[in-house]
Design a protein around this motif. Structure first.
Motif, PDB file in Angstrom:
ATOM      1  N   SER A 108       0.829  -1.201   0.000  1.00  0.00           N
ATOM      2  CA  SER A 108       0.000   0.000   0.000  1.00  0.00           C
ATOM      3  C   SER A 108       0.866   1.255   0.000  1.00  0.00           C
ATOM      4  O   SER A 108       1.895   1.309   0.691  1.00  0.00           O
TER       5      SER A 108
ATOM      6  N   ILE B   9       1.451   5.003   1.224  1.00  0.00           N
ATOM      7  CA  ILE B   9       1.033   5.880   2.312  1.00  0.00           C
ATOM      8  C   ILE B   9       1.703   7.240   2.096  1.00  0.00           C
ATOM      9  O   ILE B   9       2.832   7.309   1.607  1.00  0.00           O
TER      10      ILE B   9
ATOM     11  N   CYS C 274       3.276   6.360  12.164  1.00  0.00           N
ATOM     12  CA  CYS C 274       3.355   4.937  11.806  1.00  0.00           C
ATOM     13  C   CYS C 274       4.574   4.277  12.423  1.00  0.00           C
ATOM     14  O   CYS C 274       5.628   4.901  12.572  1.00  0.00           O
TER      15      CYS C 274
ATOM     16  N   LEU D 160      -3.904   2.618   8.514  1.00  0.00           N
ATOM     17  CA  LEU D 160      -3.810   3.091   7.138  1.00  0.00           C
ATOM     18  C   LEU D 160      -4.139   1.984   6.136  1.00  0.00           C
ATOM     19  O   LEU D 160      -4.009   2.179   4.927  1.00  0.00           O
TER      20      LEU D 160
ATOM     21  N   SER E  82      -4.886   2.073  -3.082  1.00  0.00           N
ATOM     22  CA  SER E  82      -4.167   2.976  -2.183  1.00  0.00           C
ATOM     23  C   SER E  82      -3.593   4.160  -2.959  1.00  0.00           C
ATOM     24  O   SER E  82      -3.548   5.284  -2.456  1.00  0.00           O
TER      25      SER E  82
ATOM     26  N   VAL F 129      -3.924   8.104  -2.023  1.00  0.00           N
ATOM     27  CA  VAL F 129      -2.726   8.870  -1.675  1.00  0.00           C
ATOM     28  C   VAL F 129      -2.411   9.927  -2.727  1.00  0.00           C
ATOM     29  O   VAL F 129      -1.970  11.039  -2.401  1.00  0.00           O
TER      30      VAL F 129
END
Length: 423
Positions: free
Chosen positions: A272, A274, A282, A292, A384, A388
């Motif tokens: 993914s 981010i 994180c 997330l 994702s 993002v």
């Protein structure tokens, strides 16, 4: 293990790479010979340690070993890394092959297996065979380990593809209706473990569950190997405690300044994206990334420089994954190539509502319908990216690209990166 101030240097662990070299002599000098014990003792110790698989799925290792029952079981160490962003297993097999082989033998003893395989890329096969020969000359192992070379394809490391390749067929995933632990290699109960997982098994057998839990995230304890790439311009592998702040990994291991990173792909091509705005919140663990919708997967952190278009990078990845599909079901044969075309249009063509609607529709048609996990992993990464890089999508609607602007701001000249993003 050695810890240092995380503001100056991330806490690098020295467990898997603690031996002075790959030879059996260097290995024994550092670790000694592994203990012997019952299967129940090893499984119980692994469960207390909380070791989970380091190949991506993160399944509890003790439970996985305990699930292999039946006549003439088989044990396979899986070191195939078809993932282009991953090299941790190859590095481990080069630097610490004896730990992996210890773990293989311990796992074989735990399930009562006399048949053992090590499945790995051709570039590390010579090192592995030499390590196995050293052990044979020393009378170290009760049963021999057979090396099988894995093809350089993305899906070659999937469990059922591993079994298919060792049986002599193509390394393609199978539509699994029966668990491999029950009926795997030629119908025999089969245990397939990632090589890093096996190396941890060898250490836990020596030092115990409390030692293993002394570092890392309590929910996913211990250390993990991480392959870092992207903005740093190269690729490196480090061993770190699970739960390490993501900012520590990125700022101290991957790049020199977080201001030049716009996002990170966590977990590899099936992982993914981010955004950089989330890095400070994180940690590199399942629990630390769950909010997330991300996971460390097989320990991959790939950073995106601010002057590289995230949509263009995603389009490249989707195109690669479409080419690497097993082509055994509709989502692989038709769905992934369609997604590749749509993401290419999103990155390089004309963006409007109709295109976005079609992207979402295609993702929905592929998700959950494949014969293996490859289509689902591709969809996860692609979705994702839509979240993002939502701002980039808006910019592309108007023929602009933030990556080109960032290039001007960071370098002081007007080299627009339309070779990467022609929006």
């Amino acid at each position: 293990m050695k810890n240092q101030d995380s503001h100056r240097e991330p806490p690098i662990a020295h467990r898997l790479f603690a031996a002075g070299g790959p030879s059996l002599r260097e290995h024994d000098a550092r670790f000694g010979r592994p203990p012997t014990g019952s299967a129940e003792t090893l499984v119980s110790t692994l469960e207390q340690a909380g070791l989970t698989g380091r190949g991506g799925a993160g399944f509890p290792t003790g439970r996985k070993i305990a699930s292999v029952t039946g006549r003439r079981p088989v044990v396979i160490g899986n070191g195939a890394e078809g993932e282009p962003l991953g090299s941790k297993d190859a590095v481990l097999l080069t630097r610490s092959p004896q730990l992996v082989l210890d773990g293989l033998q311990l796992a074989a003893e735990a399930v009562g297996a006399k048949t053992i395989y090590l499945y790995l890329p051709s570039q590390v096969a010579v090192t592995a065979r030499f390590a196995i020969a050293e052990r044979a000359a020393a009378g170290r192992d009760r049963y021999p380990t057979t090396v099988v070379e894995a093809p350089d394809t993305f899906v070659a490391g999937e469990e059922s593809a591993v079994v298919a390749r060792i049986e002599g067929g193509p390394a393609l995933p199978r539509d699994r209706t029966v668990l491999i632990s029950t009926s795997g290699l030629r119908g025999r109960p089969t245990l397939v473990n990632n090589v890093e997982t096996l190396a941890h098994v060898a250490l836990i057998a020596r030092y115990g569950s409390r030692w293993f839990r002394s570092v890392g995230d309590p929910a996913q304890p211990g250390t993990m190997l991480v392959t870092l790439s992207g903005a740093s311009g190269g690729q490196s592998v480090v061993e770190v405690p699970t739960g390490i702040p993501l900012t520590d990994v990125i700022s101290h291991c991957a790049v020199t300044d977080l201001r030049y990173v716009s996002a990170a792909l966590i977990g590899g091509y099936h992982g993914s994206w981010i955004p950089s705005s989330a890095f400070a919140h994180c940690t590199l663990s399942r629990s630390g990334l769950a909010h997330l919708g991300a996971s460390p997967g097989a320990g991959i952190v790939h950073t995106l420089p601010i002057d590289e278009c995230g949509l263009a990078r995603t389009a490249d990845i989707v195109a690669y994954l479409a080419e690497q599909g097993a082509r055994q079901c509709g989502p692989c044969r038709n769905g992934l190539p369609r997604l590749a075309t749509l993401f290419d249009e999103l990155a390089f063509g004309h963006v409007d509502d109709a295109l976005l609607d079609e992207v979402h529709r295609a993702l929905g048609l592929v998700d959950g319908r494949g014969s293996c996990r490859h289509p689902d992993g591709t969809v996860r990464m692609a979705r994702s990216a839509l979240t993002v890089f939502a701002h980039d999508i808006d910019q592309h609607r108007y023929g602009r690209c933030d990556a080109a602007v960032a290039t001007v701001q960071s370098t002081g000249h007007s080299r627009a990166r339309h070779s990467e993003c022609r929006a």
